[in-house]
Motif scaffolding. Structure first.
Motif, PDB file in Angstrom:
ATOM      1  N   UNK A 534       0.808  -1.211   0.000  1.00  0.00           N
ATOM      2  CA  UNK A 534       0.000   0.000   0.000  1.00  0.00           C
ATOM      3  C   UNK A 534       0.846   1.268   0.000  1.00  0.00           C
ATOM      4  N   UNK A 535       2.056   1.183  -0.566  1.00  0.00           N
ATOM      5  CA  UNK A 535       2.853   2.388  -0.755  1.00  0.00           C
ATOM      6  C   UNK A 535       2.220   3.222  -1.866  1.00  0.00           C
ATOM      7  N   UNK A 536       2.281   4.534  -1.744  1.00  0.00           N
ATOM      8  CA  UNK A 536       1.732   5.354  -2.829  1.00  0.00           C
ATOM      9  C   UNK A 536       2.619   5.259  -4.065  1.00  0.00           C
ATOM     10  N   UNK A 577       9.454  17.311 -12.312  1.00  0.00           N
ATOM     11  CA  UNK A 577       8.134  17.926 -12.117  1.00  0.00           C
ATOM     12  C   UNK A 577       7.233  17.691 -13.328  1.00  0.00           C
ATOM     13  N   UNK A 578       7.815  17.776 -14.519  1.00  0.00           N
ATOM     14  CA  UNK A 578       7.037  17.531 -15.743  1.00  0.00           C
ATOM     15  C   UNK A 578       6.626  16.068 -15.836  1.00  0.00           C
ATOM     16  N   UNK A 579       7.567  15.179 -15.519  1.00  0.00           N
ATOM     17  CA  UNK A 579       7.259  13.740 -15.535  1.00  0.00           C
ATOM     18  C   UNK A 579       6.128  13.433 -14.564  1.00  0.00           C
ATOM     19  N   UNK A 580       6.182  14.013 -13.375  1.00  0.00           N
ATOM     20  CA  UNK A 580       5.159  13.787 -12.353  1.00  0.00           C
ATOM     21  C   UNK A 580       3.798  14.274 -12.835  1.00  0.00           C
ATOM     22  N   UNK A 581       3.756  15.462 -13.377  1.00  0.00           N
ATOM     23  CA  UNK A 581       2.491  16.018 -13.887  1.00  0.00           C
ATOM     24  C   UNK A 581       1.880  15.104 -14.947  1.00  0.00           C
ATOM     25  N   UNK A 582       2.708  14.656 -15.883  1.00  0.00           N
ATOM     26  CA  UNK A 582       2.215  13.792 -16.958  1.00  0.00           C
ATOM     27  C   UNK A 582       1.806  12.417 -16.428  1.00  0.00           C
ATOM     28  N   UNK A 619       6.203  12.503  -7.133  1.00  0.00           N
ATOM     29  CA  UNK A 619       4.997  11.677  -7.243  1.00  0.00           C
ATOM     30  C   UNK A 619       4.331  11.490  -5.885  1.00  0.00           C
ATOM     31  N   UNK A 620       5.131  11.224  -4.848  1.00  0.00           N
ATOM     32  CA  UNK A 620       4.572  11.018  -3.514  1.00  0.00           C
ATOM     33  C   UNK A 620       3.875  12.280  -3.010  1.00  0.00           C
ATOM     34  N   UNK A 621       4.498  13.432  -3.225  1.00  0.00           N
ATOM     35  CA  UNK A 621       3.880  14.688  -2.786  1.00  0.00           C
ATOM     36  C   UNK A 621       2.589  14.959  -3.537  1.00  0.00           C
ATOM     37  N   UNK A 622       2.607  14.670  -4.838  1.00  0.00           N
ATOM     38  CA  UNK A 622       1.411  14.918  -5.658  1.00  0.00           C
ATOM     39  C   UNK A 622       0.274  13.999  -5.231  1.00  0.00           C
ATOM     40  N   UNK A 623       0.587  12.742  -4.946  1.00  0.00           N
ATOM     41  CA  UNK A 623      -0.444  11.797  -4.491  1.00  0.00           C
ATOM     42  C   UNK A 623      -1.024  12.253  -3.162  1.00  0.00           C
ATOM     43  N   UNK A 624      -0.143  12.667  -2.237  1.00  0.00           N
ATOM     44  CA  UNK A 624      -0.607  13.107  -0.919  1.00  0.00           C
ATOM     45  C   UNK A 624      -1.492  14.349  -1.009  1.00  0.00           C
ATOM     46  N   UNK A 625      -1.165  15.224  -1.969  1.00  0.00           N
ATOM     47  CA  UNK A 625      -1.909  16.482  -2.085  1.00  0.00           C
ATOM     48  C   UNK A 625      -3.242  16.336  -2.804  1.00  0.00           C
ATOM     49  N   UNK A 626      -3.320  15.391  -3.726  1.00  0.00           N
ATOM     50  CA  UNK A 626      -4.520  15.313  -4.580  1.00  0.00           C
ATOM     51  C   UNK A 626      -5.375  14.096  -4.336  1.00  0.00           C
TER      52      UNK A 626
END
Length: 934
Positions: A534-536, A577-582, A619-626
């Motif tokens: 269950x890791x993000x 950052x671009x890779x994460x967004x995509x 990716x981890x920050x984006x998952x946690x935020x959204x």
């Protein structure tokens, strides 16, 4: 009826309400309010959700009915029931009246359908939801309203009572037990809070394989649509947004359509369909034997279906066949009669049994007439074997199923229904089963189906090389000749990185199968383990000897999972950052429920460790935020594939998520490789054209490589430009991992003229090479930079070429000659990459943390010159590189280090000062200065 069950699952209480529903307003409201308030207060005191149902039998004493049987009541005015809840303010204490209003939901009127009656009846339901935030630390005593027959007025009971749920009933708490009951409130509050937290957790079920179910229901699971099958479409209003998601209907062999959309002829499905097909349109009354509208009637209906017949079923006509005006009820009954005639005529007189499928496409909220259509088809066809229902909305399907169960059970309906799949996914799956000249690309979705990935959407995700579920299926096999297939296969076995076409051709059995090393199975098993975590953002690492097939294994894993996960390769030339967004947009694309999205498998190759960690944290920050809801499986899995000279050591350091791939073959792998080699030889493929594969078979034996290179280099012209080019490329390839020379640099060096990427050449580069160069060079295209480039087929071959072509010339002299090649340094195309490789040649040190064999003090090239020649030669070539590459302060730092390691302290002090003057605050340079003084 039920008692308390876990507090969140509602308890149920039934009231027939048959007599009360016929009373006057005051009597009805007092009776309704009495039952609701008693039930509600009992639920609120126990802290359980509940629903009280009016119109369901609650007593077995009524002859002719069973307990729990749905009867329904006639609702004269809905306002009577809604306004009856105003008794809340009279019956509850003033301090809890607002809370009671929030816990007791307004009445819901659920229509009851009877095939034998047109009378409209309802079950009236009131839901109770005592949220812990509302009822905590409170109890609810109530008066109950009673209608007095004598005074003809409503009065309240003399005393307030405290009610509780006991079994399936609402009973008052006995007087002696009230204190104990109130003292137990904190325990019940704690239980309620725990139950709410538990219910808020996402319990993700494994999605039903709706893609396969749709394929089997519509086409018996065949890959291509059966042209002999006809389709009868029954549908309702199609919203404008959905019109682009029903293109598959334009390609189905549709016999006729029962359309329940009043606006279809203007802006709906009919207007779209008739743009593609010749269509006859009719109204239901045209199926009357007495029709006088001029349309065919009686036995002439057989000719209605020489084209797709579109039957409008919702249009209201004031004149039927006999030209007499009719009221609404007459119109409903007559429409049902004509509907039956049309269906009977189709099923009994026109279409043979089992030659057609009836497709119910529920595009909007369901009304009773479309359900009547189901009943008629069900009766005529003796079941649901050739009936299919598709509904994106679970709400629309729920109403449909509730009404349709008059003919068959809910379970039977579910077997023939595809529910919850986005209409665009339905369209994509059916499109893949249609013969088409230009197939779009598709991605898997959480419902186990497919969605279309248009080129425009794919181009927006430019930092990812996306692997689609149907990758390469757009290739026309009949247009590929054997020479092209052989070239694709041989390029791989010569040392080119494997491409998706290799896997696809192998799957189609148009070339030999691709050997699967045991490490591939290990990686797949580890991936299964990772997907259960269950890791993000999870990591799976593959470390491999150069040329041992690690990159092939990584891509094999992606290829095998492309239909069940979303897969892509990260282009490391783009910022994290671009890779994460995509990656986030890629995961969510065309998914209906974000919490159920498929995990994304991202391959990242030959990466810098800092870059990888930055991607992971982004990716981890984006998952946690959204993503506020926890997922039971990873959102992303990073498949990290990197060369290493000691992969087994790195695997031991992290065995649960790491796979090591070495040159050493197991006995079973040796058998596979030798068998494959024999098959290639039977095809008259010369060993030099599959050299990398031959080396694999020999486990990169040093003697074999030396003898093989010696054989290739026989009679080579050592003074020619392409031999010189071979030596330069060999120097870079041996000392700098993943290095290459751009095709533009090679052409400029050979004097072949200026080349601009993207424009066609007027010549063939390979034709200007010697036979030996053609054997050892391989041309490739970088997936990250898209630069066409040249490298030697394997780093061990590069090492041997460097040794055998050098003769007595030291490598420092070869490097010095390379630094003086103005043609290479002034060529503008791919210049940044070329200078980076030159820089790495001189200052990139080996580190065990990167998977190298040792930690070196200097670059392997500089260490070789110091050892094989002398430190003066190393200093000289490093100085030349410093001047040529813009007096880089880190070259000055390396010169300082090289001097003090050889006890040339004054020169070391000078070069440390040069480096410090350029970067006065750099910690590495300051450390070097300190080492000089020490």
């Amino acid at each position: 009826e039920s008692g308390v069950n876990g507090l969140i699952t509602p308890c149920h209480e039934y009231k027939s309400f048959a007599i009360a529903a016929e009373l006057n307003r005051s009597q009805l409201q007092s009776k309704f309010a009495c039952e609701v308030i008693r039930f509600a207060s009992a639920c609120m005191n126990i802290r359980t959700n509940g629903t009280i149902h009016f119109g369901i039998m609650d007593s077995v004493e009524d002859t002719g009915w069973k307990h729990g049987q749905i009867v329904g009541i006639e609702v004269k005015e809905r306002e009577y029931y809604v306004d009856a809840l105003d008794y809340i303010e009279k019956c509850f204490s003033e301090n809890v009246q607002e809370i009671a209003r929030k816990c007791i939901h307004p009445p819901v009127f659920v229509e009851v359908i009877s095939r034998d009656s047109q009378e409209q009846r309802f079950v009236v339901e009131v839901d109770i939801e005592p949220a812990s935030s509302l009822v905590k630390n409170r109890f609810f005593e109530v008066y109950l309203p009673k209608y007095n027959e004598g005074s003809k007025k409503v009065t309240l009971t003399k005393d307030r009572a405290l009610y509780q749920r006991l079994g399936a009933k609402s009973e008052p708490v006995k007087h002696n037990d009230v204190a104990t009951f109130i003292q137990s409130l904190p325990d019940r509050d704690a239980q309620r809070e725990k139950a709410e937290l538990s219910s808020a957790e996402v319990h993700t079920e494994i999605p039903e394989n709706l893609g396969r179910k749709l394929s089997i229901l519509l086409n018996d699971g065949k890959r291509c649509m059966d042209d002999s099958l006809r389709y009868i479409l029954v549908t309702n209003r199609c919203e404008k947004d959905n019109l682009n998601s029903i293109n598959f209907l334009m390609h189905l062999n549709i016999f006729c359509v029962f359309d329940f959309d009043e606006d279809s002829s203007v802006s709906g499905l009919y207007s779209k369909y008739k743009e593609h097909h010749a269509t006859r349109s009719y109204f239901l009354q045209d199926f009357s034997n007495e029709s006088k509208t001029g349309n065919p009637s009686g036995q002439k209906h057989l000719c209605l279906f020489d084209q797709t017949s579109w039957i409008f079923c919702n249009g209201r006509s004031d004149f039927l066949g006999d030209e007499k005006p009719c009221d609404e009820n007459t119109w409903i009954r007559t429409k049902k009669k004509y509907l039956k005639k049309a269906i009977t005529r189709i099923c009994d007189e026109i279409l043979p049994k089992r030659s057609f499928i009836v497709l119910f496409l529920l595009l909007s909220p369901v009304q009773k007439p479309i359900v009547d259509t189901f009943h008629e088809f069900y009766t005529e066809m003796n079941g649901t074997e050739y009936i299919v229902c598709i509904a994106e909305s679970r709400e629309n399907y729920g109403k449909w199923a509730n009404l349709a169960q008059a003919s068959c059970s809910i379970e039977t309906l579910e077997q023939c229904s595809v529910v919850g799949m986005k209409l665009s996914h339905v369209d994509a799956i059916i499109q893949t089963m249609l013969p088409s000249t230009a197939q779009p690309r598709h991605l898997p979705v959480s419902t186990r189906g497919l969605c279309t990935l248009p080129s425009l959407e794919e181009e927006k995700l430019f930092s990812l090389e996306i692997l689609c579920a149907d990758q390469c299926d757009d290739i026309k096999l009949d247009l590929l000749n054997e020479k092209e297939i052989q070239e694709i296969e041989q390029n791989f076995y010569r040392g080119r990185k494997i491409i998706w076409e290799n896997f696809w051709l192998a799957d189609k059995r148009r070339c030999g199968e691709i050997i699967e090393r045991e490490a591939c199975n290990d990686a797949s098993k580890l991936l299964d383990d990772v997907l259960r975590g269950n890791y993000s953002v999870a990591k799976l690492k593959i470390f491999h000897h150069p040329g041992s097939g690690g990159s092939t294994i990584a891509r094999q894993v992606l290829w095998k999972r492309r239909k069940e996960l979303r897969c892509a390769v990260i282009k490391t030339s783009y910022p994290p950052a671009t890779v994460c967004e995509h990656a986030l947009r890629f995961r969510d694309y065309e998914e209906k429920e974000i919490s159920h999205c498929l995990p994304v498998l991202l391959l990242i190759e030959d990466y810098d460790e800092d870059y990888l960690e930055e991607v992971r944290y982004e990716l981890m920050d984006a998952v946690a935020a959204t993503r506020k809801i926890n997922s039971p499986r990873p959102y992303f899995v990073l498949l990290c594939c990197r060369r290493s000279n000691d992969p087994e050591r790195l695997c031991k350091a992290s065995p649960l998520d790491t796979v090591a791939v070495t040159h050493k073959l197991t006995d079973s792998e040796k058998n596979l490789f030798n068998t494959k080699l024999e098959k290639l030889r039977q095809k008259d493929v010369k060993p030099e054209f599959i050299l990398t594969f031959v080396l694999m078979c020999e486990e990169f034996n040093g003697t074999y490589v030396r003898d093989f290179v010696e054989h290739i280099l026989q009679d080579i012209d050592r003074t020619s430009r392409d031999t010189c080019l071979m030596r330069y490329v060999a120097l870079l390839n041996f000392y700098v991992p993943n290095s290459y020379l751009s095709l533009s640099h090679c052409e400029a060096f050979l004097g072949l003229g200026v080349y601009t990427e993207g424009k066609a050449r007027a010549y063939d580069f390979k034709s200007h090479l010697s036979e030996q160069a053609r054997m050892i060079f391989i041309e490739l295209r970088e997936s990250t930079t898209y630069i066409s480039s040249v490298r030697i087929i394997h780093c061990l071959v590069a090492k041997e070429i460097l040794h055998q072509l050098s003769g007595n010339e030291p490598q420092s002299q070869l490097a010095m000659t390379l630094l003086q090649e103005k043609t290479l340094f002034e060529n503008r195309f791919g210049q940044e990459e070329f200078k980076k490789f030159i820089r790495d040649l001189f200052i990139r040190r080996d580190k065990r943390s990167r998977g190298d064999n040792t930690d070196t003090l200097f670059s392997p090239f500089i260490e070789h010159v110091c050892k094989a020649e002398d430190c003066e030669k190393a200093i000289a070539v490093l100085k030349a590189a410093y001047e040529l590459l813009g007096r880089d302060p880190f070259f000055a730092q390396q010169l300082a280090r090289l001097h003090y390691k050889n006890e040339k302290f004054k020169d070391a002090e000078y070069w440390a000062g040069v480096a410090k003057s350029a970067l006065p605050n750099d910690s590495f340079i300051l450390d070097t200065e300190g080492q000089v003084y020490r």
